[in-house]
Write an enzyme that holds these catalytic residues in place. Structure first.
Site, short mmCIF file in Angstrom:
data_model
loop_
_atom_site.label_atom_id
_atom_site.label_comp_id
_atom_site.label_asym_id
_atom_site.label_seq_id
_atom_site.Cartn_x
_atom_site.Cartn_y
_atom_site.Cartn_z
N LYS A 266 0.86 -1.20 0.00
CA LYS A 266 0.00 0.00 0.00
C LYS A 266 0.88 1.24 0.00
CE LYS A 266 -3.29 2.58 2.92
NZ LYS A 266 -4.15 2.57 4.12
N ASP A 271 -2.68 10.15 3.86
CA ASP A 271 -4.08 9.76 4.00
C ASP A 271 -4.82 10.77 4.88
OD1 ASP A 271 -6.51 8.52 4.18
OD2 ASP A 271 -5.81 6.83 5.41
N LYS A 278 -10.32 12.75 8.25
CA LYS A 278 -9.86 12.31 9.57
C LYS A 278 -9.82 13.50 10.53
CE LYS A 278 -6.76 8.55 8.13
NZ LYS A 278 -7.48 7.46 8.84
N ASP A 348 -12.32 7.05 3.67
CA ASP A 348 -11.11 6.79 4.47
C ASP A 348 -10.71 5.31 4.41
OD1 ASP A 348 -8.98 7.39 6.06
OD2 ASP A 348 -10.13 7.59 7.91
N GLU A 350 -9.53 3.67 2.05
CA GLU A 350 -8.98 3.78 0.70
C GLU A 350 -7.91 2.74 0.39
OE1 GLU A 350 -7.75 5.28 3.21
OE2 GLU A 350 -5.61 4.98 2.91
N ARG A 352 -7.77 -0.48 0.88
CA ARG A 352 -8.29 -1.68 0.22
C ARG A 352 -8.67 -1.41 -1.23
NH1 ARG A 352 -12.87 -2.03 4.80
NH2 ARG A 352 -11.15 -1.04 5.91
N1 BES Z 1 -4.42 4.36 6.94
C1 BES Z 1 -5.58 4.09 7.68
C2 BES Z 1 -5.37 3.05 8.76
C3 BES Z 1 -4.60 3.50 9.95
C4 BES Z 1 -5.24 4.16 10.99
C5 BES Z 1 -3.28 3.18 10.07
C6 BES Z 1 -4.52 4.52 12.11
C7 BES Z 1 -2.58 3.55 11.20
C8 BES Z 1 -3.19 4.22 12.21
C9 BES Z 1 -6.67 3.57 6.77
O1 BES Z 1 -6.67 4.05 5.49
C10 BES Z 1 -7.97 3.97 7.40
O2 BES Z 1 -8.23 5.13 7.47
N2 BES Z 1 -8.75 2.99 7.83
C11 BES Z 1 -9.98 3.25 8.47
C12 BES Z 1 -10.97 2.26 7.94
C13 BES Z 1 -12.40 2.54 8.36
C14 BES Z 1 -12.89 3.81 7.70
C15 BES Z 1 -13.26 1.37 7.98
C16 BES Z 1 -9.79 3.09 9.96
O3 BES Z 1 -9.07 2.19 10.38
O4 BES Z 1 -10.35 3.90 10.70
ZN ZN Z 2 -4.87 4.72 4.76
MN MN Z 3 -7.74 5.89 5.34
#
Ligand code: BES
Ligand code: ZN
Ligand code: MN
Length: 495
Positions: A266, A271, A278, A348, A350, A352
């Protein structure tokens, strides 16, 4: 940092610093005992006085010890005799090197191969010691206008070997150095901020890597991704002014008929969450959201550096996730390269979306195995913290192989469930699937999403959201899971 392996005895080692070991109660390892004898019992006296405890984590520095060639001696504590673990060994090597590096010494000779760890071969200890030495010496100060202590720290580490240092021990130390270089590359990429480490920069870095190691490197731009039908990846990049890239690396170390291992990383260089923005706190950490990509490049550095006889492919979908007037919006439905449609309920989620198209692209290699590496979910951090990487797989044998590689590399993973029962959470009334599965088991439903694009080959997914970097005062990229991936590929090369 330079590394070498030499057979020397501790009292005669001409070095700025000899690093020795002692167990609790002042029990000296053989090299420490030899130094003690040469110095007329200096170490034993320090043990009696209580300065030399041998406690795990301790490191006692002796300046200008009598009777030996070394300018300094460091005695690293190894804890209770008979109880030394691989973690204890690595910690003691790091403590010893750190103490040596804090002195004015620029080189050190490390007598760690005689520190016995149960069930771990000396060759493996040589690999770990060299790797830890590289990792302890790592600095990321290229963005400071004034570098502190430029002329301090260790520039050279010699690993002391038993009398006849065999070729296998030399090879193991060289492997440790190669892994160390791969880890350092991944850490550099993770630590670089998103204004410098853009998708274009990652592509250039891949090309530099390709030149250094004779890899085939191809970089696809948006037009080519459109032709391939990568609608999921393209949805993520829509809001960003930075152009997206799809990087392909090919290392051919084995005959063509050997199916390759494919690594998919990835590469979200920042992000923000997109329209599903966020919160502001700690958002700077989302520069690490390309750590999966960094670990793929780092693993290529290590594997190509070792010239392993395997075929390895790296796929890096990379872009930013930004909100803007052109950004993808919640409820939008896109068609992935596989033909499956996706309702994007949360922009968010993204990672996947860019990974699913890369997983479909991987099919053209008829892979022996595909492993994707991603900072995918905050839920994985909640589940496993910063210790274990989350592992999901559609083949139990592949999962077991990764668990074992993680143990050996001390870069551990925990096998999580990927049961069909969880797939239900991804149902969408309008498309083939939604891109989120709700709060329960968030890291599992993210893996379930990916599994729908990985049906044609053995596949594993590593969620490194908790392990790729450290937060807090000493924040920074860890370079995980380069050591694990390299160990895994080494295992494949041997088989
Ligand atoms: N890059 C983030 C995951 C992440 C969050 C990594 C905190 C490290 C620390 C990912 O893209 C994300 O935002 N995932 C969301 C998914 C949700 C919207 C289903 C998450 O984990 O909140
Ligand atoms: Zn991310
Ligand atoms: Mn994200």
């Amino acid at each position: 940092m330079e590394h070498s392996l030499k057979s020397v005895t501790a009292p005669r080692a001409r070095t700025a610093c000899a690093i020795l070991g002692a167990f609790e109660g002042g029990l000296l390892t053989p090299s420490a005992r030899a130094v003690d004898e040469a110095s007329g019992g200096q170490l034993a006296a320090l043990a009696r006085r209580g300065d030399l405890t041998g406690k795990a984590g301790s490191a006692l520095v002796l300046q200008t010890p009598a009777g030996v060639a070394a300018e300094r001696v460091v005695v690293a504590g190894l804890g209770k005799q008979g109880d030394l673990t691989l973690k204890g060994f690595r910690d003691a090597v790091a403590a010893g090197l750190r103490a040596a590096g804090a002195s004015a010494a620029r080189d050190a000779t490390l007598f760690a191969l005689e520190w016995p760890v149960k069930d771990v071969a000396t060759t493996s200890l040589a690999q770990h010691a060299t790797q830890v030495a590289a990792e302890t010496a790592y600095r990321f100060d290229r963005l400071k206008s004034r570098r502190e202590d430029e002329a301090r720290g260790l520039a050279r580490v010699v690993l002391a070997a038993p009398e006849r240092a065999g070729a296998t021990l030399q090879a193991a130390a060289a492997q440790g150095a190669a892994i160390g270089a791969g880890v350092a590359l991944a850490r550099d990429l993770g630590n670089l901020p998103s204004n410098l480490c853009t998708p274009t920069y990652l592509a250039e870095e891949a090309q530099r890597l390709g030149k250094r190691h004779k890899l085939n490197v191809t970089v696809l731009d948006r037009r080519q991704m459109e032709k391939l039908g990568m609608g999921a990846l393209l949805a993520v990049t829509r809001g960003s002014a930075e152009p997206a890239r799809f990087i392909v690396l090919e290392y051919n170390g084995a005959p063509k008929k050997h199916k390759p291992v494919v690594l998919v990383g990835k590469g979200i260089t920042f992000d923000t969450g997109g329209i599903s923005l966020k919160p502001a706190g700690d958002m700077d950490e989302m520069k690490y959201d390309m750590s999966g990509a960094g670990s793929v490049l780092g693993t290529f550095e290590a594997v190509a550096g070792m010239k392993l006889p395997v075929n390895l492919v790296g796929l890096v979908p990379t872009c930013e996730n930004m909100p803007s007037g052109t950004a993808v919006k919640p409820g939008d439905i896109v068609t992935s390269m596989s033909g499956q449609t996706i309702e994007i309920l949360n922009t968010d989620a993204e990672g996947r979306l860019i990974l699913c198209d890369a997983l479909t692209y991987a099919e053209r290699y008829d892979p022996a195995a595909v492993i994707d590496i991603a900072t995918l979910t905050g839920a994985c951090v909640i589940a496993l913290g910063h210790v274990a990487t989350g592992l999901f797989s559609n083949r139990d044998a592949l999962a077991a192989e990764l668990v074992a590689a993680g143990e050996a590399a001390w870069d551990r993973v925990w096998h999580m469930p990927l049961w069909d029962d969880y797939q239900e959470q991804l149902k969408s009334p309008f498309a083939d699937m939604a891109n989120i599965g709700g709060r329960p088991a968030g890291s599992v439903t993210a893996a379930c999403f990916l599994s729908r694009y990985a049906r044609k080959y053995p596949w594993a997914h590593l969620d490194i959201a908790g392990t790729a970097w450290k937060s807090g005062r000493d924040k920074g990229s860890t370079g995980r899971p380069v050591a694990l991936l390299t160990r895994f590929v080494m295992g494949r090369a041997a088989r």
